[in-house]
Design a protein around this motif. Structure first.
Motif, short mmCIF file in Angstrom:
data_model
loop_
_atom_site.label_atom_id
_atom_site.label_comp_id
_atom_site.label_asym_id
_atom_site.label_seq_id
_atom_site.Cartn_x
_atom_site.Cartn_y
_atom_site.Cartn_z
N ARG A 284 1.25 6.54 -6.92
CA ARG A 284 0.17 7.47 -7.28
C ARG A 284 0.67 8.91 -7.29
NH1 ARG A 284 -5.98 8.45 -5.46
NH2 ARG A 284 -5.98 10.71 -5.66
N THR A 285 1.46 9.27 -6.29
CA THR A 285 2.00 10.63 -6.24
C THR A 285 2.83 10.92 -7.48
OG1 THR A 285 2.03 10.60 -3.83
CG2 THR A 285 3.48 12.19 -4.91
N ILE A 286 3.70 9.98 -7.85
CA ILE A 286 4.57 10.18 -9.02
C ILE A 286 3.74 10.34 -10.29
CG2 ILE A 286 6.28 9.00 -10.47
CD1 ILE A 286 7.36 7.74 -7.83
N VAL A 287 2.69 9.54 -10.44
CA VAL A 287 1.86 9.60 -11.64
C VAL A 287 1.00 10.86 -11.64
CG1 VAL A 287 -0.04 8.49 -12.87
CG2 VAL A 287 1.87 7.12 -12.01
N ASP A 288 0.32 11.13 -10.53
CA ASP A 288 -0.59 12.28 -10.48
C ASP A 288 0.14 13.59 -10.68
OD1 ASP A 288 -2.68 10.59 -10.08
OD2 ASP A 288 -3.06 11.15 -7.99
N GLU A 289 1.37 13.68 -10.23
CA GLU A 289 2.12 14.93 -10.32
C GLU A 289 3.03 14.97 -11.55
OE1 GLU A 289 3.98 15.95 -6.61
OE2 GLU A 289 2.16 15.50 -5.45
N GLY A 290 2.88 14.01 -12.44
CA GLY A 290 3.63 14.03 -13.70
C GLY A 290 5.13 13.89 -13.53
N ALA B 270 0.83 -1.21 0.00
CA ALA B 270 0.00 0.00 0.00
C ALA B 270 0.87 1.26 0.00
CB ALA B 270 -0.92 0.00 1.22
N LEU B 271 1.96 1.22 0.75
CA LEU B 271 2.86 2.37 0.78
C LEU B 271 3.47 2.62 -0.59
CD1 LEU B 271 4.45 4.56 2.31
CD2 LEU B 271 6.11 2.79 2.93
N ALA B 272 3.97 1.56 -1.22
CA ALA B 272 4.59 1.71 -2.54
C ALA B 272 3.59 2.22 -3.57
CB ALA B 272 5.19 0.38 -2.98
N LEU B 273 2.37 1.71 -3.54
CA LEU B 273 1.37 2.15 -4.51
C LEU B 273 0.92 3.58 -4.23
CD1 LEU B 273 -0.67 -1.16 -4.91
CD2 LEU B 273 1.00 -0.17 -6.50
N LEU C 25 -3.65 1.04 -15.00
CA LEU C 25 -2.83 1.29 -13.83
C LEU C 25 -3.29 2.55 -13.09
CD1 LEU C 25 -0.32 0.62 -12.08
CD2 LEU C 25 0.97 2.15 -13.59
N ARG C 26 -3.61 3.58 -13.85
CA ARG C 26 -4.05 4.83 -13.19
C ARG C 26 -5.35 4.60 -12.42
NH1 ARG C 26 -2.46 10.35 -16.20
NH2 ARG C 26 -3.19 10.99 -14.15
N ASP C 27 -6.21 3.77 -12.96
CA ASP C 27 -7.43 3.43 -12.22
C ASP C 27 -7.09 2.72 -10.91
OD1 ASP C 27 -8.98 4.58 -14.15
OD2 ASP C 27 -9.73 2.69 -14.99
N GLU C 28 -6.16 1.79 -10.98
CA GLU C 28 -5.76 1.07 -9.77
C GLU C 28 -5.14 2.02 -8.75
OE1 GLU C 28 -4.92 -1.62 -6.85
OE2 GLU C 28 -6.16 -2.00 -8.63
N LEU C 29 -4.25 2.89 -9.22
CA LEU C 29 -3.57 3.81 -8.30
C LEU C 29 -4.51 4.82 -7.68
CD1 LEU C 29 -0.22 4.52 -10.21
CD2 LEU C 29 -0.64 2.90 -8.36
N SER C 30 -5.64 5.09 -8.34
CA SER C 30 -6.58 6.07 -7.79
C SER C 30 -7.14 5.63 -6.43
CB SER C 30 -7.75 6.30 -8.77
OG SER C 30 -8.55 5.13 -8.89
N ASN C 31 -7.02 4.33 -6.13
CA ASN C 31 -7.51 3.83 -4.84
C ASN C 31 -6.62 4.23 -3.68
OD1 ASN C 31 -9.71 2.30 -6.00
ND2 ASN C 31 -8.19 0.81 -6.69
N TYR C 32 -5.36 4.61 -3.98
CA TYR C 32 -4.38 4.80 -2.91
C TYR C 32 -4.23 6.28 -2.59
CZ TYR C 32 -3.80 -0.01 -4.07
OH TYR C 32 -4.07 -1.33 -4.31
N THR C 33 -5.34 6.83 -2.10
CA THR C 33 -5.33 8.23 -1.69
C THR C 33 -4.42 8.40 -0.48
OG1 THR C 33 -7.19 7.92 -0.19
CG2 THR C 33 -7.71 8.47 -2.50
#
Length: 963
Positions: A310-316, A303-306, A420-428
């Protein structure tokens, strides 16, 4: 007065007083010289000096001084090392006096190949510094022993070598002649730590038609996420490369405890400006040296890694070019089947490939569908250096469209990236905080820093591998280096170190170890199956295990016979390892598996738990009494074992033992005129009447009797390995060379993923990232989407977080149970060392948080009982404020005989096995995931366990009840 006279007799005044006067004179001269007066006029004047009292001058016994001085006197030295699977592989000088090993010290003559990196010298740890104690230890096995009592009872009879070898040989000949040769098993771990000793038994197993066991997966050391994602068991930078990183995350790798010889690179990297972050559930001995520490709840690393991903993907912050070329993110996935879209399914898409059904599809910047280069269907097998993944078009990452197919009309497709972006969206941030207890802003800040570093590196340890969902944890952590492009360059990557999992001289060792095609088995599955615990598993797991066996995805031996029955295993050889002590679910193993075995043979230099539960124990040479080789992926050197002394008692080297056993088997077979037996699986006959000659024959040269001695076997490996005898050059490394000084390998074989550059630390993955060769996966890329049916059915096609399954209810057993690697032993070796025990509490210990101790009325040093529904262990409690509340931590490998009830740390652990680690992928051809020993197979599981701890009151340790 009499005491003074006695002292004077043993300490002559002319020596001691003169030495004291001289030292006093130096002090006086320094004082005078400081004023600039006197010294120049009479440089050697000693007048007026006082005699300084000798602080031990009245001490009558001075013989201890001679004993101390004799430590620096010796008759001879020899170069050796330690075969303990510690990953260190350190060269030591062994000192001998009067035919006895006197002491050892670290060798300091490793050649430095890069002056910009810290000096590799010296290498070693406190455990290696006292191995000499083992050479003459009380529990050293000196003679062949036959069990006379029950297994584990400790009753033995000394027998001759001839008696021992004859008894074993007769059982082996009977078994082979009954065509049950695949009921003979051999277990030994990790060849890199001593490949000659490894090959001694495995060579005989293959000639007998027996079964060699995997080990890297069984020990929970194998990170299954690496073959899933990268198509490779493991490949790592040598530890010197840590110094090249700008940013290091030590994730579950307690470097200062488990990588002691290499910790200097981690510590000294700070002087090079490297930021170091530790991810540990406890405030570990490595965490205290990190710039920041993240302490996730046990089992929540995924969960920590994901959340970081998410931060890396969301922030480009991701490396878009790397993802397009090197990963499966642009590949299209059908929404109807959740499978990759294949080129053969796209109407009008022509591809130059023999197997278009194994070629994948991308969408270019203009919206056209394009075949992805490097797909398995366009390659010649898993590894194909003639193919390339280099792109001549710009694929889109974010794709959501429809495609006209040949089988189903128009279907919707999405790229792996969008899935993958859909999956990462769960890790708020809120969810990550809830699951891990790591701060919302903290994990995001670390993710940003890692992504923005020039050269980021993750050092990955066993801590993540011990869990049932270890593959998901591996894949999630690997995702961080793929997203950021921190891979394939110096100072980058994910370096996974657990044991000496990688041998440099692979080709020579493999030829020595496997002279004929042989059988191998995943030890986790073999143990699970023959312990009869399959009936206790849930229905779906039982079905999947049976399917994997029926489809021949995973082998189990003995093989099923034509009549439909499967015999039990009957003969087990163990050498260089402690299978019984390390076995998860050892209660089931003792009660179910052990009774099936007619003969258990342990080849050992010490009486460990496996030896105690064997039928015959054969005394083998210690590490200072034999010839062998040693190497590790932590560094790129090869160095030797050489015999400093002769084997103690009647001990023989492993090579000599199995060679002589082969001779005895041949003798018995000839006495019986035993005919050859046709091998059911391979096109060969098992001829026991020539097995000794086959053992000695050099099959490469055809020379008979060439491999009779250990030293000759060493030279065989060095001669037949690219690393030590590169093709097309005159350079070569011989045994004499490495006896003189450790030598860096000259080249690398095909089982590595980069070439070796002169003057640079080895760094993996360059053949794929820089040379553009296809990754050895189904897609030819770093593959995060797995479209195998089982992965899809279990919602694990992408890295995802799942909470740990446990057999124990949390309300009844509230504490997580962890068994990490410790400082004072390497596995079970040194667990019974007096020197190491004196540096700790001298007995098995469980580390508890003070809050948990207070709640249970436990004081530091109390004797407690740890228990769950599988078993219980009596042990001392230690106050451990650095550990998180809710965890009982017992550093592993304590021997069974160190506990009063003869249980140990694994008596509380069940036999778990994850079905997704049994698959073949692709299902029909299996070039990506297929059983290969220590590459792909089900891992053991240690950490999905819950326990309770209670204090044993007065009198209860002698049998009183407390619950």
């Amino acid at each position: 007065m009499s005491n003074q006279q006695e002292t004077d007799d043993t300490t002559p005044d002319d020596f001691s007083t003169g030495r004291r006067n001289f030292l006093k004179g130096l002090g006086a001269a320094a004082a005078v010289g400081a004023t600039g007066i006197g010294l120049a006029d009479d440089r050697f004047a000693m007048d007026g000096l006082e005699v300084v009292d000798d602080p031990i001058g009245s001490y009558p016994y001075r013989d201890w001084e001679d004993l101390y001085r004799e430590q620096w006197d010796w008759d001879s030295t020899a170069r050796s090392t330690h075969s303990v699977n510690c990953t260190g592989s350190c060269s030591w000088e062994v000192y001998v006096r009067n035919g006895q090993v006197w002491r050892e010290e670290q060798a300091a003559d490793y050649p430095q190949f890069d002056e910009s990196l810290p000096d590799p010298n010296p290498r070693g740890c406190q455990k290696g510094a006292c191995y000499s104690d083992y050479v003459n230890a009380d529990h050293r096995v000196l003679h062949p022993l036959r069990r006379t009592g029950q297994r584990g009872e400790g009753k033995w009879k000394r027998i001759s070598w001839d008696e021992a070898l004859t008894e074993i040989a007769e059982e082996v000949v009977d078994t082979v002649q009954d065509e049950r040769y695949d009921a003979i098993s051999g277990f030994t771990p990790i060849p890199a730590m001593s490949p000659i000793s490894f090959a001694s038994g495995s060579r005989l197993m293959s000639l007998l038609g027996g079964v060699s066991h995997s080990f890297y997966d069984w020990y929970s050391d194998l990170p299954p996420g690496q073959p899933i994602t990268w198509g490779t068991q493991t490949d790592n930078a040598e530890s010197a490369d840590w110094y090249n990183a700008d940013y290091i995350i030590a994730w579950g790798s307690n470097v200062n405890v488990t990588r002691i010889p290499d910790a200097k690179y981690f510590l000294e990297a700070a002087y090079n400006g490297t930021k170091r972050v530790g991810v540990f559930t406890d405030y570990s001995q490595t965490a205290i040296h990190c710039d920041e520490w993240l302490g996730p709840d046990p089992g929540s690393d995924t969960a920590l890694a994901l959340g970081m991903a998410r931060t890396i993907v969301d922030e480009g912050l991701y490396d878009e070019a790397h993802l397009k070329e090197q990963s499966d993110m642009p590949l299209l996935v059908r929404e109807d089947t959740e499978k990759f879209l294949r080129a053969s399914e796209v109407a009008g898409l022509r591809v130059d490939a023999d197997r278009p059904d194994q070629v994948f599809v991308m969408r270019d910047a203009d919206g056209n569908l394009r075949a992805a280069p490097g797909s398995l269907g366009a390659r010649d097998g898993q590894h194909d250096e003639t193919a390339s993944i280099e792109l001549d078009f710009d694929p889109q990452l974010a794709v959501e469209t429809s495609v006209r197919t040949t089988d189903s009309g128009t279907v919707s497709v999405r790229s792996v990236w969008n899935n993958l972006r859909d999956e990462l969206s769960n890790y708020t941030p809120e969810y990550v905080r809830e699951e891990t207890e790591v701060g919302r802003e903290t994990h995001q800040e670390i993710a940003r820093e890692f992504a923005e570093a020039e050269r980021g590196k993750i050092i990955h340890g066993k801590g993540v591998n011990d869990w049932y969902h270890n593959d998901l944890g591996n894949r999630a952590i690997q995702l961080l280096v793929t997203l950021t492009g921190h891979i394939g360059r110096q100072g980058t990557g994910l370096d996974h170190y657990v044991g000496q999992e990688k041998i440099w001289t692979h080709e020579g060792w493999n030829k020595l170890s496997n002279p004929v095609p042989g059988r191998s088995v995943p030890t986790t599955l073999w143990t699970y199956y023959h312990c009869d615990v399959l009936d206790n598993a849930d229905r779906q797991t039982r079905q999947r295990v049976q399917t994997a066996i029926d489809e021949d995805w995973m082998p189990v031996y003995p093989a099923e016979r034509d009549e439909g029955n499967r015999p039990d295993p009957s003969v087990l050889f163990m050498w260089r390892g402690n299978y019984f002590n390390q076995a998860k679910g050892n209660v089931a193993i003792e009660e179910r598996l052990w009774p099936k075995l007619d003969l258990i043979v342990d080849v050992n230099f010490r009486m460990d738990s496996s030896a105690l539960y064997s039928d015959i124990v054969l005394p083998t040479a210690s590490h200072y009494e034999k010839y062998d080789l040693s190497m590790t992926d932590m560094h790129s050197y090869v160095h030797p074992f050489t015999p400093a002394v002769e084997p103690l008692g009647e001990a023989k080297t492993d090579w000599q033992i199995f060679r002589e056993l082969a001779a005895k088997i041949q003798e018995v077979a000839r006495e019986r005129d035993a005919p050859p037996v046709a091998d059911r699986e391979f096109d060969r006959e098992i001829d026991l009447q020539s097995i000794h000659e086959d053992f000695l024959r050099d099959r490469e040269s055809g020379e008979d009797d060439a491999l009779g001695e250990d030293r000759a076997a060493c030279e065989f490996i060095l001669k037949h390995s690219e690393e030590t005898n590169p093709e097309g050059t005159d350079e070569r490394i011989t045994f004499e060379d490495i006896d003189e000084q450790p030598r860096r390998v000259l080249a690398v074989g095909d089982h590595w993923t980069s070439d070796l550059a002169e003057g640079e630390a080895y760094t993996p993955w360059q053949r794929y990232v820089q040379d553009k060769q296809p990754w050895p996966t189904f897609t030819g890329r770093q593959q995060y989407y797995i479209d195998h049916d089982w992965f899809l059915e279990m919602d694990e096609e992408l890295p995802t977080y799942k909470r740990s399954p446990t057999l124990q209810d949390k309300s009844e057993y509230p504490l997580n149970y962890a068994t990490p690697h410790g400082r004072w032993s390497i596995h079970s070796t040194w667990r019974d060392s007096e020197k190491m025990l004196r540096l700790q509490r001298g007995e098995p210990v469980v580390h508890l948080n003070p809050d948990d101790m207070e709640e249970r009325g436990i004081e530091d040093g109390d004797t407690v009982r740890i228990y769950n529904d599988l078993g219980e262990v009596e042990i001392q409690a230690k106050r451990y404020p650095s550990g998180e509340p809710g965890t009982a931590r017992m550093y592993f490998a304590w021997e069974r005989f160190q506990f009063p009830d003869r249980n140990n740390f694994n008596s509380l652990v069940p036999l778990y096995m994850k079905p997704t680690q049994l698959v073949q992928y692709p299902e029909d051809t299996g070039e990506h995931l297929y059983f290969k020993p220590n590459y792909w197979g089900p891992t053991g599981v240690n950490s999905d366990v819950r326990v309770e701890v209670e204090r044993i009151g007065d009198g209860e340790a002698d049998g009183g009840e407390s619950r």
